[in-house]
Scaffold this active site. Structure first.
Site, PDB file in Angstrom:
ATOM      1  N   CYS A 151       0.806  -1.229   0.000  1.00  0.00           N
ATOM      2  CA  CYS A 151       0.000   0.000   0.000  1.00  0.00           C
ATOM      3  C   CYS A 151       0.840   1.281   0.000  1.00  0.00           C
ATOM      4  CB  CYS A 151      -0.972  -0.008   1.166  1.00  0.00           C
ATOM      5  SG  CYS A 151      -0.272  -0.594   2.709  1.00  0.00           S
ATOM      6  N   HIS A 246      -2.020   6.830   3.544  1.00  0.00           N
ATOM      7  CA  HIS A 246      -0.584   6.747   3.856  1.00  0.00           C
ATOM      8  C   HIS A 246       0.133   7.950   3.247  1.00  0.00           C
ATOM      9  CE1 HIS A 246      -1.250   2.875   5.459  1.00  0.00           C
ATOM     10  NE2 HIS A 246      -0.642   2.114   4.574  1.00  0.00           N
TER      11      HIS A 246
END
Ligand code: NAP
Length: 365
Positions: A151, A246
């Site tokens: 990710c 993120h």
């Protein structure tokens, strides 16, 4: 899209009860090409109603029709040409191999097969040609394994891809600030993360240091896999008390001495094959740039283009390398379920499953 008598392709979601699996379930509602036909998870959940087994964490109601579905074991089933895997990595490897050998095309979020020589590690805008690796897998026609990168890697690779093509990328230093949802269910204990930053995420730095080299690499001769790009990456990964999104603070040394404005122009103009083909999950602009020094921020910017766009700000010269910037990507959408759906759409558009006709290009979202 037509598939002998069916209007949409029946899809199985493996690991459907987890954080990423729930995202798949949500994104498959109203998907124009795919319909959710099977939900599968571990022995603990198999046989239960999905609505009873899942701890539904999405901000939209669980559709009644899905809540009523019975959870199946993760064993290959007939009549399903495509499986989207959100399996825990401890279980994913052999299960995904079994599905591929049984004739099913698997698109996986797990790390298990990412670095296999004959498995594409795909960011559809950056390295769509790597799909050709499917032809090297010893599985029935139309089957195989495609993987979605880690990710954090996806957001960083989306930026490194066009820069590497334009100028070459030689060295990258990256510090991540990763969201809680990246740890899956039940995740990090509240007492550990509240008012805190955790300076270690097991295995994460290794993935961020290795996966971009494969993604930016070149297809070698047939049977030779990917010739990895020669770039050095130093990664430090932290967990922060953010729900989704993120952040990566990145410094990049390029192969050519170019100014910040040229870097901005390359990122701002970047479009890939998914945009050209008008794939349903593709963002119109894969990278959104900000000028203001306070952006991007997870809470404000992670949902750009339904979470599929990567947002970039604070592009400025770096005294140690050439350029530095902040990159934000939605970890369970672009970094997981949405990214994997886009991989699946690309595979269908490239007619990787016999009998499933490619979609008519559409730009009407
Ligand atoms: P998660 O919330 O822990 O969910 C794991 C899923 O795997 C659950 O559905 C679980 O089913 C199933 N499972 C566990 N053991 C199994 C077994 N032995 N056999 C069959 N099914 C099994 O994890 P997640 O965060 O969604 O992550 C899923 C995968 O995506 C992982 O490989 C992860 O590394 C990767 N990934 C996650 C993110 C993210 O942001 N979270 C991003 C990119 C990639 P039960 O409910 O029945 O236990």
């Amino acid at each position: 899209m037509a598939r002998s008598g069916e209007s949409r392709v029946p899809v199985a979601v493996l690991g459907a009860t987890g954080t990423v699996g729930q995202r798949f379930v949500r994104l498959l509602q109203d998907h124009p090409w795919f319909h959710l036909a099977v939900v599968a998870a571990s022995e603990r959940s198999a046989g239960q109603r999905y609505g009873d087994a899942v701890d539904w964490q999405q901000g939209v109601p669980l559709p009644e029709s899905v809540a009523e579905m019975r959870i199946q074991r993760c064993e290959p089933m007939t009549g399903i040409p495509l499986a989207l895997s959100a399996l825990d990595a401890s279980a994913a490897g052999p299960i995904e191999t079994a599905f591929a050998r049984a004739g099913i095309l698997v698109v996986s979020n797990a790390r298990s097969h990412r670095m296999d020589r004959d498995v594409p590690l795909l960011v559809p805008e950056v390295n769509p040609g790597h799909l050709r690796l499917l032809e090297e897998q010893e599985v029935p026609d139309g089957a195989g394994i495609i993987t979605n990168p880690n990710c954090s890697t996806i957001g960083v690779a989306m930026v490194l891809g066009p820069l590497h093509r334009a100028f070459g990328v030689e060295r990258v230093h990256v510090v991540t600030l990763q969201a809680l949802s990246g740890a899956g269910m039940p995740g990090v204990p509240a007492m550990a993360i509240q008012d805190n930053v955790l300076p270690f995420i097991e295995g994460e730095e290794e993935k961020l240091e290795s996966e971009p080299r494969k993604i930016l690499g070149r297809l070698g001769r047939a049977g030779g896999g990917i010739e990895e790009a020669e770039l050095a990456i130093s990664a430090q990964c932290t967990r922060v008390p953010v729900s989704d999104g993120h952040m990566a603070m990145v410094s990049i040394q390029l192969g050519e001495r170019v100014g910040v404005e040229e870097v901005r122009a390359v990122l701002s103009d970047f479009r890939g094959l998914p945009q050209e083909l008008g794939l349903p999950t593709a963002p119109r602009r894969p990278i959104h740039l900000f000028d203001e020094p306070t952006a991007p921020q997870p809470r404000l910017h992670r949902d750009r283009e339904q979470g599929m766009a990567v947002t970039v700000g604070r592009i400025r010269p770096c005294p140690l390398t050439d350029v530095r910037m902040a990159i934000l990507s939605h970890n369970t959408v672009r970094g997981a379920a949405g990214g994997a759906l886009l991989c699946a759409e690309l595979a269908i558009a490239e007619e990787r499953i016999p009998g499933i006709t490619p979609p008519v290009p559409t730009d009407d979202r």
